[in-house]
Enzyme design. Structure first.
Site, PDB file in Angstrom:
ATOM      1  N   PRO A 366       0.852  -1.196   0.000  1.00 25.57           N
ATOM      2  CA  PRO A 366       0.000   0.000   0.000  1.00 25.57           C
ATOM      3  C   PRO A 366       0.887   1.244   0.000  1.00 25.57           C
ATOM      4  CG  PRO A 366      -0.001  -1.050   2.165  1.00 25.57           C
ATOM      5  CD  PRO A 366       0.754  -1.963   1.248  1.00 25.57           C
ATOM      6  N   LEU A 367       0.701   2.112  -0.980  1.00 25.07           N
ATOM      7  CA  LEU A 367       1.576   3.268  -1.177  1.00 25.07           C
ATOM      8  C   LEU A 367       0.751   4.546  -1.169  1.00 25.07           C
ATOM      9  CD1 LEU A 367       3.575   1.700  -4.142  1.00 25.07           C
ATOM     10  CD2 LEU A 367       4.441   1.990  -1.807  1.00 25.07           C
ATOM     11  N   THR A 368       1.115   5.479  -0.323  1.00 25.39           N
ATOM     12  CA  THR A 368       0.396   6.741  -0.260  1.00 25.39           C
ATOM     13  C   THR A 368       0.641   7.539  -1.536  1.00 25.39           C
ATOM     14  OG1 THR A 368       0.601   6.803   2.136  1.00 25.39           O
ATOM     15  CG2 THR A 368       0.117   8.872   1.037  1.00 25.39           C
ATOM     16  N   CYS A 473       2.639   3.020   9.939  1.00 24.55           N
ATOM     17  CA  CYS A 473       2.833   4.315   9.278  1.00 24.55           C
ATOM     18  C   CYS A 473       3.629   5.251  10.182  1.00 24.55           C
ATOM     19  CB  CYS A 473       1.484   4.937   8.925  1.00 24.55           C
ATOM     20  SG  CYS A 473       1.640   6.528   8.076  1.00 24.55           S
ATOM     21  N   ASN A 612       8.925  -7.239   4.329  1.00 25.85           N
ATOM     22  CA  ASN A 612       8.903  -6.014   3.530  1.00 25.85           C
ATOM     23  C   ASN A 612      10.165  -5.209   3.810  1.00 25.85           C
ATOM     24  OD1 ASN A 612       7.170  -2.871   3.827  1.00 25.85           O
ATOM     25  ND2 ASN A 612       8.031  -3.757   1.972  1.00 25.85           N
TER      26      ASN A 612
END
Length: 771
Positions: A366-368, A473, A612
Site C-alpha cells: 500500500p503506497l500513499t 505508518c 517487507n
C-alpha cells in the site's frame, strides 16, 4: 563470475493504439515538443556539473564480494578501465560503467547526485535541515527537505459546461435545475469555441475511454471530443451537434448504461456516502461488540486491584505455606474467579474466506499517493499478484468523505484470482477461485473506529480480499493521533482492535502491517507477533486464544529509522520462525482448561507472514524467501522505481528495459489514468499530477545494462550518468521540468494554471549565475 542479462525485447503492455513512433529515438522529444528543446540547463547530465555541493565520503570503499555478478561488455563495447576501478565497488554508490559516467571516478565531481525522499512513499511529514548560502559569485545551495503545503494549481475550463448539456445532443439538453441562476455555459457551440481548450492530438487524436468502452463518460468536455462527435442535419434542415458511440463487436451501438463503471469495482454510491454523513447507515455488529468490550475490559483492572490489595496487606497467617506457593494459589483463584464471571461476546466471528500467500504471489505494498488505481493496474499487468489500496483513514470513511472512499475503488483485474502453483502450507479448504487480488488498508487510533470501518467496508465494498490494519505508518500526522506505528506501543489496544474487526467483518479476513518498533535499537515486533498469534495476558476475557489475525506483514525498520539504513531481514527471520512454530504446533497455551473456539482463530489455523523492505530484484525476492523463510515478500519502492520487478520475479532474470519500452509504460499509465479520472480538463490534470508523482520515483532507475555489478541495490545512489541514448537520459533526469516534458508527450501542454512541486526540494533547485 559472469552472467548474461536476458533482455525482453517485446513490450508486455502493448497499447491498443500507440503513438506514431519516430524512426529514431532522438526524434521522440523533437516530435512531441517542436516548440522547445532540452537545453543543457534542464537535463540530468548538466545537473551533474552542479553536484560538487553534495557531500560524500570518497574514502569508503567495499571490496566486491565474489557473489557479485559482473557484467562484461561485448567485444564492440570494450573500453580501457583502471584495474582498481574494476575490482572495487564504492559503498552506497551505484556501480555504473565508466563509459556512462559524466565525470570519471576519482575526480572532484564524482559524487552521488541524488537526495532521495523515500518517506514520500508513506507521505512522511517530517522536516529536514536546510542550509542557506549567500554572497555574490557563489553557487546557490541546493534546496533540501520537503516541500510542505504543495500547491498543484488547477486544471479547469475557463467557463465550465453545465452538467445538463454534458452528454446530451445540442437540441435535446436536460433541464437545468438552476435555470437562469446557473453559472455554467448552456450554449454548446460557444463553450466549444470560446471556453474549451483545443483537442489533444496524442493517441492519434482518439479518446482512450471511447476507444475502450465505446462511449465517453465526460461527453462534450472530453479533450478528444473531436473523435466522438459529428454534425448532423435534422429533418427541418438545421445542423445539430451530437455525440457518437462506438459499435460493439456485434455492430450495435454501446449504450450509456454499459459504460458507467469503466471496469471499476467497489464504487460506493452517493446515497451511501450521504447516509454515512447523516449517520443513517447503521453498524449493529460493531455497536454490540463495542458495548460488550467496554464491560469486559474493566475486569483485568479489578483483578489487578484485588492482587494489589492482597500483596499490600498483612502476610498470611498460615506460616506453613511458602509465600511463592501462596501467590501461585492466589493467582489461580483469581483466574477461576474471572472465568466464573466470564460473559460470552454477543456473537462469534463468521467463518472467513481462505486466503493464500506464497512464493508465486509477490505483493505490491500500500503506497500513499503513488498506489492509485492506474498504477496498481499497471503493476498487475506486469505480474503483481496481490495489491492494497492506499491507506485510508477510518474516521473520514465513517463520515462518508468522498475523497477517502475513492481510495477503495479497484479495477476489475484486481478482482481476479492470484497465482497459485503450490499445495505446500496452504490453509485447509483454500479455494483459489474465491480469492481476489485487492485488499483495503485502513488506519485507526480507537477500537470503535476500526470496528465500525470494518463493518461498513464489508457492507459497501463487495470485492475485498482482506482488510489490513496499518500499524506501521511513521508520519507525524498519523503517529500523534495514536494510529499507525503508535499502535506498536499500545499492544493491548491493538490486539483488541484486531479481535473486534475479526468479529464484525463477515467472511473478510483481517490482517496487520507492522514495523519493528518505534525507536531505534528497541524492537518490540517479536513480542507483538507473539501476542497476535497466541493471545495476550488478558486473552481469557475475549474467549481465549490468538487474535484471529490471518496474516502479518513486517517492515524491517523502526519508525525512528525511516529509510536511513537497510531493512533488518535477520529480525524478520526471527519473527517468521516464531510464526512457523505456531503453524506447525498449533496453539500450545499452558492453560488449556477452556479451548478457544475455532471461529476465533486464524483461517485454517495458519497465520501467513510477509516480509517487507529493500526488495529491488528477483534476486532479492528469492533470497528473502530462502533465508528469512517468509511466505511472500511485499515490494514498495522497488515497484515505484521499476514496476517490471514483478515480471522479473515471474521470469527469474533481469530485464533490461529499453527507453522506448519504459516510455510505453508511461503511455499505458496515462491511458489508465484517463480511464480512471476522465478525459476532460480536470481528468487530464489529475492524470498529469499522478504521473509526475510516479516519475519522481521512476527517474531513479539505473538501467542494468550500464551497471558494472549485479544485483543492484535499492540504497545505492548513482553518480552523474548518461544513458545509452537521449531518451534514456531524459527518463533518468531528476529535474521535475523534464518530468513535465515527458507528461506533455501524451497529455499535451499543461494548463496555464497547473502547478507541480516535487515532494523533495532537491528535485527543483535553481543555480545562481557566477560572477
Amino acid at each position: 563470475m559472469t552472467q548474461e542479462i536476458k533482455v525482453n525485447s517485446s513490450n508486455p503492455l502493448e497499447p491498443d493504439t500507440s503513438l506514431k513512433a519516430p524512426t529514431n529515438v532522438q526524434d521522440v522529444d523533437t516530435e512531441a515538443h517542436p516548440q522547445s528543446t532540452i537545453f543543457a540547463v534542464d537535463s540530468a547530465v548538466t545537473k551533474a556539473e552542479k553536484i560538487e555541493r553534495h557531500a560524500g565520503n570518497d574514502d569508503e570503499f567495499q571490496e566486491s564480494p565474489t557473489k557479485r555478478i559482473k557484467i562484461h561488455p561485448s567485444s564492440t563495447e570494450e573500453v580501457d578501465r583502471d584495474p582498481l576501478i574494476k575490482s572495487e565497488r564504492r559503498k552506497g554508490v551505484a556501480p555504473i560503467k565508466s563509459e556512462f559516467l559524466v565525470y570519471p571516478p576519482g575526480t572532484v565531481h564524482y559524487r552521488s547526485t541524488a537526495v532521495h525522499n523515500d518517506d514520500a512513499a508513506e507521505g512522511a511529514a517530517h522536516e529536514q535541515s536546510q542550509r542557506d548560502s549567500s554572497g555574490r559569485g557563489k553557487r546557490k545551495e541546493k534546496s533540501r527537505g520537503q516541500n510542505f503545503s504543495r500547491n498543484f494549481g488547477s486544471s479547469r475550463d475557463e467557463v465550465g459546461l453545465c452538467a445538463s448539456r454534458m452528454t446530451r445532443p445540442e437540441f435535446s439538453p436536460d433541464e437545468c435545475r438552476y435555470g437562469e441562476r446557473c453559472r455554467f455555459e448552456h450554449d454548446l457551440r460557444k463553450y466549444l469555441r470560446d471556453w474549451k481548450r483545443v483537442d489533444l492530438t496524442t493517441f492519434g487524436g482518439i479518446c482512450p475511454i471511447w476507444q475502450t468502452q465505446g462511449r465517453c463518460s465526460v461527453g462534450w468536455k472530453c479533450r478528444f471530443v473531436g473523435s466522438h462527435m459529428e454534425e448532423r442535419v435534422t429533418d427541418d434542415g438545421k445542423k445539430e451537434l451530437i455525440l457518437t458511440a462506438k459499435p460493439d463487436s456485434n455492430g450495435l451501438l454501446v449504450t450509456e448504461d454499459a459504460t458507467t463503471s469503466i471496469g471499476t469495482l467497489n464504487a460506493v454510491t452517493t446515497q451511501a456516502k450521504n447516509d454515512l454523513m447523516k449517520r443513517k447507515l447503521e453498524t449493529p455488529k460493531a455497536d454490540a461488540y463495542i458495548t460488550w468490550l467496554d464491560t469486559q475490559i474493566q475486569k483485568p483492572g479489578e483483578q489487578r486491584d484485588r492482587q494489589s490489595n492482597r500483596n499490600d496487606g498483612e502476610p498470611s497467617n498460615d506460616g506453613d505455606v511458602p509465600m511463592g506457593e501462596a501467590n501461585a494459589d492466589d493467582h489461580q483463584q483469581a483466574k477461576e474467579d474471572d472465568r466464573a464471571r466470564y460473559i460470552s461476546p454477543p456473537f462469534l466471528p463468521s467463518e472467513k474466506r481462505k486466503i493464500y500467500f506464497g512464493p508465486e504471489t509477490p505483493v505490491l505494498a500500500p503506497l500513499t499517493t503513488q498506489g492509485n488505481l492506474p498504477f496498481r493496474r499497471l503493476c498487475v499487468g506486469l505480474g503483481a499478484q496481490l495489491t492494497y489500496s492506499e491507506m485510508a483513514m477510518s474516521l473520514p470513511l465513517i463520515q462518508g468523505q468522498k475523497s477517502e472512499w475513492a481510495l477503495m475503488r479497484a479495477h476489475r483485474t484486481e478482482a481476479t484470482s492470484p497465482a497459485f502453483d503450490s499445495q505446500a502450507g496452504v490453509a485447509a479448504d483454500y479455494d483459489n477461485n474465491r480469492d481476489l487480488k485487492f485488499g483495503a488498508q485502513i488506519s485507526a487510533n480507537k477500537p470503535w473506529q476500526a470496528l465500525k470501518t470494518a463493518e461498513i467496508l464489508t457492507k459497501l465494498c463487495p470485492h475485498l480480499r482482506l482488510i489490513d490494519l496499518n500499524c506501521g505508518c511513521p508520519i507525524d500526522l498519523v503517529y500523534r493521533t495514536g494510529a499507525g506505528s503508535a499502535l506498536l506501543d499500545s499492544q493491548s489496544k491493538l490486539e483488541k482492535m484486531i479481535r473486534g474487526m475479526n468479529a464484525v467483518s463477515g467472511e473478510v479476513p483481517i490482517t496487520a502491517k507492522i514495523r519493528m518498533g518505534t525507536a531505534n535499537n528497541k524492537p518490540n515486533a517479536l513480542k507483538l507477533v507473539e501476542r497476535l498469534v497466541y493471545g495476550g495476558a488478558d486473552a481469557d476475557i475475549y474467549g481465549g486464544g490468538g487474535s484471529g489475525v490471518a496474516a502479518i506483514t513486517l517492515h524491517g525498520r523502526s519508525r525512528q529509522q525511516r529509510y536511513t539504513k537497510s531493512a533488518d531481514w535477520s529480525y524478520i527471520a526471527d519473527c517468521a520462525a516464531l510464526i512457523k512454530r505456531f503453524n506447525e504446533k498449533g496453539d500450545n497455551l499452558a492453560d488449556t482448561a477452556r479451548e478457544p473456539d475455532p471461529r476465533t482463530q486464524p483461517v485454517g489455523k495458519k497465520v501467513y507472514f510477509v516480509g517487507n523492505g529493500d526488495c529491488y530484484s528477483h534476486v532479492d525476492y528469492q533470497q528473502h524467501l530462502e533465508e528469512a523463510r517468509v511466505d511472500s515478500v511485499m515490494v514498495a519502492r522497488g515497484a515505484l522505481i521499476k514496476p517490471w520487478i514483478f515480471e522479473e520475479i515471474q521470469k527469474g532474470y533481469y530485464i533490461d528495459k529499453s527507453a522506448t519500452e519504459r516510455l510505453a509504460l508511461v503511455e499505458q499509465f496515462v491511458r489508465y489514468g484517463l480511464e480512471c479520472w476522465g478525459s476532460d480538463e480536470i481528468g487530464v490534470g489529475t492524470t498529469r499530477r499522478f504521473l509526475l508523482e510516479w516519475l519522481s520515483f521512476a527517474y531513479r532507475y539505473v538501467p542494468v545494462g550500464i551497471l558494472e555489478y549485479l544485483p543492484p541495490n535499492l540504497q545505492d545512489r548513482p553518480p552523474a550518468w548518461k544513458g545509452r541514448n537521449d531518451l534514456e537520459t531524459l527518463l533518468g533526469s531528476d529535474n521535475y521540468r523534464d518530468w513535465i516534458k515527458i507528461s506533455e508527450m501524451f497529455l499535451g501542454p499543461a494548463h496555464k494554471d497547473f502547478r507541480f512541486e516535487p515532494k523533495h526540494k532537491s528535485n527543483s533547485y535553481e543555480i545562481e549565475a557566477e560572477g
